[in-house]
Design an enzyme around this catalytic site. Structure first.
Site, PDB file in Angstrom:
ATOM      1  CB  ILE A   1      -0.574   0.101   1.344  1.00 30.75           C
ATOM      2  CG1 ILE A   1      -2.144  -0.647   1.101  1.00 30.75           C
ATOM      3  CG2 ILE A   1      -1.513   1.409   1.395  1.00 30.75           C
ATOM      4  CD1 ILE A   1      -2.827  -1.432   1.899  1.00 30.75           C
TER       5      ILE A   1
ATOM      6  CB  VAL B   1       7.696   4.502  12.533  1.00 34.33           C
ATOM      7  CG1 VAL B   1       8.102   4.549  10.988  1.00 34.33           C
ATOM      8  CG2 VAL B   1       7.442   3.030  12.584  1.00 34.33           C
TER       9      VAL B   1
ATOM     10  CE1 TYR C   1      -2.740  -4.628  11.327  1.00 31.82           C
ATOM     11  CE2 TYR C   1      -4.868  -4.959  10.867  1.00 31.82           C
ATOM     12  CZ  TYR C   1      -3.461  -4.207  10.739  1.00 31.82           C
ATOM     13  OH  TYR C   1      -3.639  -4.020   9.414  1.00 31.82           O
TER      14      TYR C   1
ATOM     15  CG  ASP D   1      10.257   0.322   3.563  1.00 32.80           C
ATOM     16  OD1 ASP D   1      10.691  -0.272   4.981  1.00 32.80           O
ATOM     17  OD2 ASP D   1       9.047   1.140   3.682  1.00 32.80           O
TER      18      ASP D   1
END
Length: 248
Positions: free
Chosen positions: A19, A53, A144, A38
Site C-alpha cells: 500500500i 519508526v 492488531y 522505510d
C-alpha cells in the site's frame, strides 16, 4: 493526471512496498515530490531515507533530512505498520510492545517530527493508516485490532489539536487488501486458495481491496482542496464495516 500536488512534498512511511508504494506512486504521479521513509530502498524514483519508526532518533533525523533535501513538508502519510495474528492469549509481551511501538507510537513520532514543517505549509495534511480491524471484530486479530483502534482514536485527537494550525488529520480504513503481507499469510494456510476465497467472501463486494484503491483514498484526503474533510476515517473496505447483506 492532474498536478494537484505540484510544488508540494509528501512523506510516506513504509513506502517501499504494498500500500505504501502505491501511495507514493500516486502522489508522485499527481505532482508531489515524495520521500519514502522505510528500512528498505524502494527504487530510484523517490527520495529515500532509511528509517525505523520505532526509534525516535532515527525518525527525527530522517524527517529533518527530508526537509533539508526537498525544502519543505506538506503531507505526511503514516503507513508503516506490522501485522499480528492470534487471540488475546496468543501474543507475548514483546510482540505487544513491538506492535504498539510501530503501529501507534511510530505514527506519533513521525507526526511530531514533521509538525514544525507542516505548520509552515498552506495545505498541510496528515493521513494515518487505520484498518477495518479498528471498527469490526475480526477473529484472530486481537493485538492488531487493538493497535488500529488506537490509530483511529489518535487520529481524531490529532485532528482536534492541530486544526487551528491549518493541519488536517484524517485516516483511511482499508478492508483486507491484496498486499505482500496478506499473500504471505495465505501461503501459510493449509489451503491457500480456500483461505483467499474466505477472505474475499467476507467483504460484501466479493474481493480483496487493491493497494491502488487505498492510495486513491489517501490522495483525496491529502488534497488541499478538501479543506472541510477533517477528523474522518474513510473506509475502503467494499462495505465490510457498514453493510449487512443477505446471503445470496
Amino acid at each position: 493526471m492532474t498536478s494537484r500536488f505540484e510544488g508540494r512534498v509528501a512523506i510516506v512511511t513504509g513506502g517501499a512496498s504494498g500500500i505504501g508504494a502505491a501511495i507514493a506512486e500516486r502522489l508522485a504521479n499527481e505532482g508531489a515530490r515524495v520521500a519514502v521513509l522505510d528500512r528498505d530502498n524502494p527504487d530510484n524514483r523517490h527520495h529515500w531515507e532509511e528509517c525505523d519508526v520505532s526509534d525516535s532518533g532515527r525518525v527525527d533525523r530522517a524527517v529533518e533530512a527530508v526537509a533539508n533535501a526537498l525544502g519543505r513538508i506538506d503531507i505526511v502519510v503514516n503507513n508503516a505498520g506490522i501485522g499480528a495474528q492470534g487471540d488475546v492469549g496468543t501474543n507475548s509481551d514483546e510482540e505487544w510492545t513491538r506492535a504498539w511501538e510501530v503501529n501507534v507510537a511510530g505514527m506519533a513520532r513521525v507526526s511530531r517530527a514533521a509538525l514544525p514543517y507542516l505548520r509552515e505549509s498552506d495545505g498541510a495534511s496528515i493521513i494515518n493508516m487505520a484498518s477495518i480491524a479498528a471498527t469490526a471484530g475480526i477473529q484472530q486479530r486481537a493485538l492488531y485490532s487493538a493497535t488500529k483502534g488506537a490509530v483511529l482514536a489518535l487520529t481524531r485527537a490529532m485532528a482536534a489539536d492541530h486544526l487551528h494550525e491549518g493541519i488536517r488529520v484524517n485516516c483511511v480504513s482499508p478492508g483486507t487488501a491484496d498486499t505482500p503481507w496478506v499473500g504471505r499469510l495465505l501461503q501459510q494456510a493449509p489451503d491457500p486458495d480456500a483461505e483467499r476465497a474466505a477472505l474475499e467472501a467476507r467483504q460484501p463486494h466479493g474481493r480483496l481491496v487493491s493497494a491502488e484503491e487505498v492510495a486513491q483514498a489517501v490522495v483525496y484526503l491529502a488534497d488541499p482542496g478538501n479543506r472541510s474533510t477533517v477528523g474522518v476515517c474513510l473506509p475502503v473496505d467494499g462495505g465490510m464495516d457498514a453493510l449487512r447483506l443477505r446471503p445470496r
